[in-house]
Design an enzyme around this catalytic site. Structure first.
Site, mmCIF file in Angstrom:
data_model
loop_
_atom_site.group_PDB
_atom_site.id
_atom_site.type_symbol
_atom_site.label_atom_id
_atom_site.label_comp_id
_atom_site.label_asym_id
_atom_site.label_seq_id
_atom_site.Cartn_x
_atom_site.Cartn_y
_atom_site.Cartn_z
ATOM 1 N N ASP A 320 0.825 -1.211 0.000
ATOM 2 C CA ASP A 320 0.000 0.000 0.000
ATOM 3 C C ASP A 320 0.859 1.261 0.000
ATOM 4 O O ASP A 320 2.014 1.235 0.394
ATOM 5 C CB ASP A 320 -0.904 0.017 1.248
ATOM 6 C CG ASP A 320 -0.102 -0.021 2.534
ATOM 7 O OD1 ASP A 320 0.888 -0.779 2.591
ATOM 8 O OD2 ASP A 320 -0.431 0.717 3.482
ATOM 9 N N GLU A 321 0.243 2.333 -0.454
ATOM 10 C CA GLU A 321 0.789 3.674 -0.307
ATOM 11 C C GLU A 321 2.263 3.768 -0.731
ATOM 12 O O GLU A 321 3.145 4.014 0.078
ATOM 13 C CB GLU A 321 0.617 4.141 1.154
ATOM 14 C CG GLU A 321 -0.845 4.196 1.558
ATOM 15 C CD GLU A 321 -1.072 4.650 2.985
ATOM 16 O OE1 GLU A 321 -2.056 5.366 3.208
ATOM 17 O OE2 GLU A 321 -0.285 4.291 3.886
#
Ligand code: ACM
Ligand code: ZN
Length: 745
Positions: A320-321
């Site tokens: 993620d991210e």
């Protein structure tokens, strides 16, 4: 006992008296009452099949757990030693195989209590049902358990709790407590988030600096914070969980959220570093270099040690991210994009994950990643954990991939109760709306997440409880049984059990909320008080005093048209409940005055729009409280028209500093006054240099005393820092000014 065809007829058999007599969470799939009751006492032994050491182990564990929750010290006997007294019997019964891996049957008659399951896991899960029926916190030593039959099995096979130990570390003994809590509510996956920008928490023998450097951070005040698990400790936690039929899923974050690793081994980055283990929360641009072969050699070495420690078949790689700035600027990453025939950095991320997936599947592990792993194409065999809503799960299931659902809106239990209250947690439906029926089996279950930026061992249980009970029921019970009122009754019956076990629990909902509405043309506010819980009496005061039951009781909307310090509090049965809410209304000279703003505020932080800066209410330390007006990159230039020339004594402006959210004090603030609206005279100026590295959250009040200066127009100029400075994790990104209440007296 496939529950689908059976459930309706059996549910009809569930009588109100049986339901009331036992408060089970999660609610079993089928519960049918019989006649009479089983007299249960402290001398009732638990008898297990003499030929099964595993059943013996479960019986002893259950005995200890029952002792912990009820104080009863039951004898545990193999069937070969049991006498003829009416016993509690455990039975492993292969004939019940349709109950699945965790199903069980509990039969209570006048004569005996029989807990049968096809698997040891089922026996243990059923044991928790029994444990919940026994007296807790009541001091009772004998009781009559109603005759009944329970047939039970979970709706979803994946029922997880995600625990982030990167931001705040939890000790081995605390991890065992969490496992105990999960076991009581039949949760079966501990998702252990072991690596983060703020700390690497797992010993890797080949790379000692990961914990030597990466497990420790130097806080802004100079103190050291950190900790990690040795491999022996990891095995201890995994073993403790396995004893309770809970599988542990390690999460090793890549390619982002890895600054603790890069602080230890900067050569794995695009730029070469140096880096520090981070002390602020956020998303950082430093990620593993996808162009360097050393990155993959390192990750494969790490994963090979992790695989040895975690026998479960799944491994979570985060994903993620991941900001792509460094990859865009890195010649090695760009060369990789070219060599692999990729279109862009999104495909580079996907290529990265696919490469790791190949390694894992060659070593007998299935890859799980957060829903960003969908971007640029999903790796074969990958399981998607959907967190930015349910879309990721929908896409995964439709493309034939398994999905785990943990949308931030309903399952991020690190969120405040005002954002996700018990009713909302209970309303969560794990199957995404619109998913074709034949695709539903791809939704293997869900998790709640405890991101630990603001969670420590001191408050984790208050965040998790009672919301865990909601998720437990959502993931285990049949959806047709969902009934919030009945659930809430059972939850409240569990509070004595939680208290007995020393588990803290927070409120079910925000006990009182205060909703203000500004009417600038009429120059007043209306205020509505609401309670998120039933059975609350709301009382309020207008002078800042803490309300008591003797204070006026709220019945209908209030109108506030003069200076007021409103406080409101909820009471249940005459006792105060939770925190009070409040708002101070300041009817200063500029209150509701016409206001001109040169550069527009962000539509994301309008506070209440046009005249919010003169609505008489001030922002709190929480930037998202709805009172702060946000200006992204641009300066704030606001001119207030007081309508006539008046003597002025004091000017005040409030600004928020919250650098972790990219909110900076304005570099320079200036007040000026005018009688005619065209020629302005500066009367005060302030500089606000932001100290390098600060993460302090605070409200800056710029206040100026005037000797009754005559003016009609008051102008505030606040210069935005513009871009986050070089020391900041968001260096070069747009910075914010958050301003609230321009006060003129
Ligand atoms: C996440 O919340 N970043 C998965
Ligand atoms: Zn690179």
């Amino acid at each position: 006992m496939k529950f689908a065809p059976l459930c309706c007829s059996f549910l009809l058999a569930l009588t109100a008296s049986a339901a009331a007599a036992v408060s089970l969470v999660p609610q079993p799939v089928l519960m049918k009452t019989g006649k009479g009751s089983f007299a249960f006492s402290a001398s009732t032994p638990i008898v297990y099949p003499a030929g099964s050491p595993e059943a013996g182990r479960i019986a002893r564990l259950l005995g200890a757990e029952i002792n912990q929750s009820s104080g009863l010290d039951l004898a545990i006997l193999p069937s070969s030693q049991a006498g003829r007294s009416a016993p509690i019997r455990l039975l492993l019964d292969p004939a019940l195989k349709e109950a699945g891996l965790e199903g069980y049957r509990l039969t209570i008659s006048r004569r005996e209590l029989l807990l049968a399951a096809p698997t040891p896991a089922g026996l243990y899960r059923g044991g928790q049902t029994l444990r919940q029926m026994l007296p807790y916190g009541s001091g009772k030593r004998t009781l009559a358990l109603p005759a009944l039959e329970i047939i039970d099995q979970p709706r979803f096979s994946w029922r997880g709790v995600h625990v982030d130990v990167g931001r705040h570390f939890h000790s081995v003994s605390y991890m065992k407590r969490i496992i105990d809590w999960m076991a009581l509510y039949k949760m079966n996956r501990l998702h252990w988030h072991l690596t983060e920008d703020q700390g690497w928490r797992i010993e890797i023998k080949k790379y000692p600096l990961l914990t030597g450097i990466g497990a420790w951070r130097t806080e802004p005040d100079g103190s050291r914070y950190g900790g990690f698990y040795t491999q022996e400790e990891i095995k201890e936690v995994v073993g403790y969980a396995a004893d309770r039929f809970i599988d542990v899923v390690p999460e090793i974050e890549m390619p982002g959220h890895c600054m603790a690793a890069l602080a230890a081994y900067p050569g794995l980055s695009c730029t070469g570093g140096p880096f520090a283990v981070q002390t602020q929360w956020g998303v950082f641009k430093e990620v593993y270099c996808a162009g360097r072969e050393e990155t993959f050699a390192f990750l494969e070495d790490v994963l090979s040690e992790v695989i040895e420690l975690f026998p479960f078949g799944y491994l979570h790689i985060g994903g993620d991210e991941v900001p792509r700035d460094r990859w865009q600027a890195c010649p090695r990453c760009q060369a990789r994009i070219k060599a692999e025939g990729l279109d862009d950095e999104a495909e580079l991320q996907s290529w990265f994950i696919r490469r790791i997936e190949q390694y894992l599947s060659a070593h007998g592990r299935r890859l799980i990643g957060w829903d960003e792993i969908l971007d640029g194409g999903l790796a074969p065999g990958a399981t998607v954990q959907s967190w930015r809503g349910m879309e990721g799960a929908l896409i995964a299931a439709r493309s034939g991939h398994d999905a785990i659902v943990s949308p931030g809106s309903h399952t991020y239990f690190n969120a405040d109760i005002s954002a996700i209250d018990l009713r909302k947690a209970y309303s969560f439906e794990p199957v995404p709306a619109g998913l074709e029926p034949e695709r539903i089996p791809y939704i293997i279950g869900g998790e709640c997440c405890l991101w630990s930026e603001r969670i420590t061992e001191e408050n984790l249980d208050y965040q998790l409880f009672p919301r865990l009970l909601a998720l437990s029921e959502v993931l285990w019970s049949h959806p047709g049984q969902r009934d919030y009122a009945d659930f809430l009754r059972r939850v409240r019956n569990h509070y004595p059990l939680l208290e007995t076990l020393g588990i803290g629990f927070g409120p079910e909902a925000r006990p009182v909320s205060l909703l203000t509405r500004f009417h600038p043309d009429e120059k007043f506010h209306t205020v509505t008080l609401e309670s998120g819980e039933e059975g609350m009496a709301l009382h309020y005061t207008l002078d800042g005093a803490e309300p008591t039951t003797a204070s006026p009781r709220y019945t209908s909307q209030l109108t506030i048209d003069r200076p007021t310090r409103l406080r409101a509090r909820a009471f249940r049965d005459g006792r105060d409940y939770g925190e009070s809410a409040g708002a101070d209304f300041d009817f200063h000279l500029a209150f509701a005055a016409p206001l001109q703003i040169d550069h527009s505020f962000s539509p994301n932080y309008p506070a209440g729009g046009g005249r919010a800066l003169v609505d008489g209410l001030r922002g709190s330390i929480a930037y998202g409280d709805g009172r702060w007006q946000g200006y992204e990159e641009v300066d704030l230039i606001a001119t207030i028209d007081l309508g006539e020339i008046r003597p002025l004594h004091r000017l005040r402006a409030g600004f928020l500093q919250d650098t972790g959210s990219w909110i900076f004090l304005p570099a320079y603030v200036e007040w000026s006054l005018s009688r005619d609206g065209s020629s302005f005279r500066t009367v005060a100026a302030f500089d606000h240099p932001t100290p390098a590295g600060t993460s302090e959250q605070r409200i800056q009040e710029d206040q100026t005393e005037l000797p009754g200066t005559m003016a009609r127009f008051v102008r505030l100029r606040a210069r935005n820092v513009g871009l986050c400075p070089a020391w900041h994790p968001g260096a070069g990104g747009k910075s914010w000014i958050f301003v609230d209440e321009l006060v003129v007296q």
